[in-house]
Design an enzyme around this catalytic site. Structure first.
Site, PDB file in Angstrom:
ATOM      1  N   ALA A  55      29.401  23.227  22.309  1.00 41.44           N
ATOM      2  CA  ALA A  55      30.081  22.657  23.468  1.00 41.44           C
ATOM      3  C   ALA A  55      29.607  21.229  23.756  1.00 41.44           C
ATOM      4  CB  ALA A  55      29.845  23.547  24.698  1.00 41.44           C
ATOM      5  N   ARG A  80      36.808   8.489  22.495  1.00 41.46           N
ATOM      6  CA  ARG A  80      37.767   8.035  23.495  1.00 41.46           C
ATOM      7  C   ARG A  80      37.382   6.644  24.020  1.00 41.46           C
ATOM      8  NH1 ARG A  80      41.459  10.816  26.679  1.00 41.46           N
ATOM      9  NH2 ARG A  80      42.228   9.439  28.310  1.00 41.46           N
ATOM     10  N   GLU A 127      27.317  20.343  11.688  1.00 39.76           N
ATOM     11  CA  GLU A 127      27.251  21.691  12.263  1.00 39.76           C
ATOM     12  C   GLU A 127      26.912  22.671  11.132  1.00 39.76           C
ATOM     13  OE1 GLU A 127      27.427  23.452  15.108  1.00 39.76           O
ATOM     14  OE2 GLU A 127      27.523  25.324  13.943  1.00 39.76           O
ATOM     15  N   CYS A 186      29.153  32.673  24.598  1.00 40.95           N
ATOM     16  CA  CYS A 186      29.353  33.505  25.801  1.00 40.95           C
ATOM     17  C   CYS A 186      30.476  34.510  25.593  1.00 40.95           C
ATOM     18  CB  CYS A 186      29.730  32.678  27.024  1.00 40.95           C
ATOM     19  SG  CYS A 186      29.026  31.062  27.094  1.00 40.95           S
ATOM     20  N   ARG A 223      24.806  33.104  59.877  1.00 44.04           N
ATOM     21  CA  ARG A 223      24.602  33.403  61.298  1.00 44.04           C
ATOM     22  C   ARG A 223      23.335  34.253  61.479  1.00 44.04           C
ATOM     23  NH1 ARG A 223      29.339  36.687  63.984  1.00 44.04           N
ATOM     24  NH2 ARG A 223      28.189  38.328  62.923  1.00 44.04           N
TER      25      ARG A 223
END
Lengths: 439, 439
Positions: free
Chosen positions: A10, A21, A32, A42, A430
């Protein structure tokens, strides 16, 4: 300029895409070791469980997309075996080649932690690391009746869920007293009780020996037999090439980076699961190997390599998982993590209907909020139904350093079939008002 | 001290409960015209649709709970017909009684807007206001085949959904071009296309005449016939008693309040749907009659009447609804609302898978983010699946005045079956980076 990225997961692919870009003329090469890029480990439990058919589907994009659409020189099956100043040495199908760089990004990810040896050396024992492991596990699971899972972090939980869906008898062995040991007991016990309905959950047991061949796991309290043993005891960062280059390894064991994701060596960046980042709640260096932060770290490292100045603020360790119908999630620190970090804390645990009182369904959510004595919230954990939206809301507020007043006054939407009018996040805040003497 | 609360809805009962908690010795009397307290008109569509059996279930608590457990003198069937300095005059079963106060809270809520007359005067036409209306609508729906709903805000959408579940033919007439006219067209059109599969949706039509007896609705373009006509054209605040007392009515038509929910008259507070508050995004006075803010306003007004100093920051108008399977939600401003408020805006609309790419399901979410040119986010709207968690996250960030960078870097949790690794909130923020020249 020549950019080399080590690792096509990733972070590596997000960075490579970003660089092409912003600097379309630069040479960007990704090495890789596996044959997959942009792979999503995952997804392994979902592949094993059968939701996902092909391993290719576990990759966000394939190699040809990155090569042709994005102009990235992606080289799969290519393992970097040495990294030095301005060069890497790459091995592919037995051939060795040197490749030069002006910028290097280390995005080498993690590998599964093992007990004593490399996991793959333990005959008959499976680890969950690269997506290829998924195929072996799935194949082995076909013939297995009794599956033993060692460890009950996210992956252990999700693998147990997958094995139940495949109609296996499942035993889970955990060193801590409850599954997801980073969570506090209020949430962890809820999960434990849910798991125990369908799984043999053995807490407070330490594995002392695994014999994969004999299908035997020995703990300090008992001996278990199974035809498939899966180790899910965490991951360790792959830092060997980084160490070779002389970059600093942080106290967490992962690669030290500054907020621009630079390492201590000029021109060398690190991103993703192999790299340290900042824990946004504590402000301290932390190692948070999760997919969403890894993608953003890749984006940031790629931006900075390309000449921008984009700071990465860090991660909250926000997480979601499920065990069958029970959703579980966490953002920020549990009470035990907060105490370990030295905070003086108060906490509130609320059990709340998951929707308006008048919509019948009987389901509930248990939510725990932990705050510092000065009112700053440190973390939220929850289990039950409707967990994900609370962890989204909590992540957003924790990101902004919010106080219990902020949690109380944030205008969360009310919709009777999905939320009660007093949201559990609001009720927990609260309750903390009282403990903190706010009102 | 004697406290009188006019109106036993969410705000009134939250305030009364709070006062009895902080000042147990004070006399707290609530006058409520209906026989219900703590009633939840948002539940009406779910009662009509049959999820909720009894009207009592539409009340968070019943009268005896407030009387016995909380010590509040709750008087139902008691209508305040006059309010003056230090007193109110109450009518109950034809008897009239004066009651004194040291503090007065006006929590009179809203009533349904009607076209020309009071809704209940239009024979054969139903309005959706108090929970008792629900019984009449349900009864009338039994015999009806063709239902005409005028207006398609939340309530119109939810009533259309309810009538479809009761197997009615449904026509919806809307003045705007799409349902939920406060939303932008990207979201509204998605809803319109979904509605048109099952409902006769007539946009851009203005109702000019309704004849409930004849079952006829005449618009500027056509005439429609139905056996049940339901008006869902919004609500108006009940401010008559407030005006009588001489408190300032704001530009929105609701009761002006300061941040402590004090009106302009000493000792008189206002809370809930009858009162103005601050729009957190614009910082300007706004009227946001929604249940979750009403409850919090009651809590704040009760705290301040009891002697605390608790400021109410306002509301984001955060909302969720559904039409059958399509979830829809919004927090902050739509683009059209932002332009109306004078902001110079940019926006990004993304269509994203609702979960990790490799989890097959084909469902998606459409999300629009609107930001100021300085990068501050003004609002988020979405429709599809997985909407609620994004609106929770967006509400939290909008509450903290977040920028597009904050939306990008917030560490939202990733869980393959429920979220993609690049969350649509993150993708929308990244798209805005480009439009804003950030990176």
């Amino acid at each position: 300029m020549r950019v080399v990225v080590i690792g096509g997961g990733a972070a590596g692919m997000a960075a490579a895409s970003r660089i092409k870009r912003l600097q379309p003329k630069w040479d960007v090469t990704v090495f890789e070791a596996s044959k997959y890029v942009s792979h999503a480990p995952c997804g392994i439990p979902f592949h094993v469980a059968g939701y996902v058919e092909s391993l290719d589907d576990l990759c966000a994009y394939d190699v040809s997309f990155f090569r042709e659409d994005r102009g990235i020189d992606v080289r799969t099956g290519s393992r970097v075996i040495e990294a030095g100043d301005g060069y890497v040495i790459v091995e592919r199908r037995g051939e060795v080649e040197e490749h030069g760089w002006d910028y290097l990004l280390i995005a080498t990810g993690t590998r599964p932690a093992a007990l004593n040896a490399d996991c793959h050396d333990l005959k008959g024992v499976m680890c969950v690391g690269s997506i290829e492991d998924s195929v072996y596990i799935k194949e082995r699971a076909k013939k297995a009746k009794n599956v033993i899972i060692v460890g009950s972090g996210y992956l252990g939980i999700e693998m147990a869920d997958a094995m139940l869906r495949l109609h296996k008898r499942v035993t889970v062995i955990e060193m801590g007293s409850h599954p997801l040991p980073e969570y506090d007991v209020e949430i962890g016990e809820l999960l434990r009780r849910n798991m125990e309905k369908l799984v043999e959950f053995r807490g407070n047991e330490k594995v002392v020996e695994i014999d994969g061949g004999a299908g035997r796991v020995v703990t300090d309290r008992s001996t278990y037999r199974g035809d498939l043993i899966i180790l899910c005891i965490g991951v360790v960062p792959n830092v060997e090439l980084a160490a070779q280059l002389g970059v600093k390894i942080g106290d967490t064991g992962a690669i030290w980076t500054d907020e621009y994701l630079r390492t201590t060596v000029d021109g060398v960046y690190a991103a993703g699961d192999c790299a340290e980042t900042t824990n946004i709640v504590t402000g301290r260096k932390d190692w948070i190997p999760l997919a969403a932060p890894a993608n953003k770290m890749g984006y940031v490292a790629g931006s900075n390599i390309s000449g921008l100045d984009l700071a990465y603020p860090g991660s909250l360790k926000s997480q979601l998982t499920s065990f069958l119908d029970l959703e579980i999630g966490k953002a920020g620190l549990s009470e035990k993590e907060a105490l370990r970090e030295g905070y003086d804390v108060v906490s509130a645990t609320v059990i709340s209907r998951a929707r308006a009182k008048y919509i019948p369904d009987g389901k509930s959510i248990t939510l725990k909020m932990v705050a510092e004595r000065n009112g700053r919230v440190l973390g939220v954990q929850a289990a039950g139904v409707g967990v994900s939206k609370r962890i989204y809301g909590a992540s957003a507020l924790l990101y902004k350093g919010a106080t219990v007043e902020d949690f109380f006054f944030t205008d969360f939407p009310f919709y009777p079939p999905k939320s009660p009018v007093w949201d559990p996040l609001v009720i927990a805040a609260r309750n903390l008002f009282r403990k903190l003497g706010i009102s």
